[in-house]
Scaffold this active site. Sequence first.
Site, PDB file in Angstrom:
ATOM      1  N   SER A 249     -22.440 -25.117 -13.750  1.00  0.00           N
ATOM      2  CA  SER A 249     -21.156 -25.622 -14.236  1.00  0.00           C
ATOM      3  C   SER A 249     -21.224 -27.061 -14.720  1.00  0.00           C
ATOM      4  CB  SER A 249     -20.095 -25.511 -13.138  1.00  0.00           C
ATOM      5  OG  SER A 249     -20.492 -26.218 -11.978  1.00  0.00           O
TER       6      SER A 249
ATOM      7  N   ASP B 183     -14.636 -34.146  -7.889  1.00  0.00           N
ATOM      8  CA  ASP B 183     -14.193 -33.290  -6.793  1.00  0.00           C
ATOM      9  C   ASP B 183     -15.254 -33.171  -5.699  1.00  0.00           C
ATOM     10  OD1 ASP B 183     -16.122 -31.809  -8.061  1.00  0.00           O
ATOM     11  OD2 ASP B 183     -14.857 -30.068  -8.468  1.00  0.00           O
TER      12      ASP B 183
ATOM     13  N   HIS C  70     -18.618 -32.084  -9.152  1.00  0.00           N
ATOM     14  CA  HIS C  70     -18.625 -32.208 -10.610  1.00  0.00           C
ATOM     15  C   HIS C  70     -18.410 -33.666 -11.039  1.00  0.00           C
ATOM     16  CE1 HIS C  70     -17.696 -27.907  -9.917  1.00  0.00           C
ATOM     17  NE2 HIS C  70     -18.593 -27.774 -10.878  1.00  0.00           N
TER      18      HIS C  70
END
Length: 242
Positions: free
Chosen positions: A11, A191, A194
């Site tokens: 991600s 977070d 990320h």
Amino acid sequence: MRPKIYLFGDSITEASFAEGGWGASLANHFSRTVDVVLRGYSGYNTRWVLKVLERVFPATQEGDGGIDKAPIAVTVFFGANDASLPDRSSGFQHVPLIEYKQNLHSIVTFFKKQWPTTHVLLITPPPIDEDARVRYPYVDDPQGLPERTNEAAGEYARVCIAVAGECGIPVIDLWTKMQQYPDWRKEYLSDGLHLTQSGNRVVFEEVIMKLRDEGLSLESMPVDLPLVSDIDPNDPLKAFQQ
């Protein structure tokens, strides 16, 4: 045809083309010389990636006109999901450390066999802010515990560095680099895992530096078509006869 750089990862790579992302910054940096191609897969670990490598990167054809040439570089940025703790809420993503090392070796071997001239650049997982991971859980977390820890991320980072040394390829130690800044948790992580825009900037600058070390700098690569500054105002078409 412009050469390519592939960005391959989870991600953190998939989101790299968002505003301020490190992939978008790379594309902007190399805008007239290289196509930066995104291959990011949110949530993936190295075990799953090995199942799809040939689908994501089919064999290239070095045929007529040099179509589908091998990329000049590929970044490999996995480990954040592998390092999920096996007994926490994201345990299904966990890959044991020994297997992670074997998988990274297999990924590098795949690229080196597929594209012998391509530069492979490993990137370690980033550090983890465990308090933020509790505040921003990705799935239901009845335990109220972080599904990742900074200590575990560091273990996977060290293995990634070891694999790079064993394979003789460059590596970005993102885990260590980010923690050199005192307020890294808030400055670099959105977070707890990320990246913020500042965190993305760190990755971008590190990738540019490592590519430069491999001889892949903006200055060393030609543009694909004449720059407007090279076009003679009195005879513009002359520039396109080269």
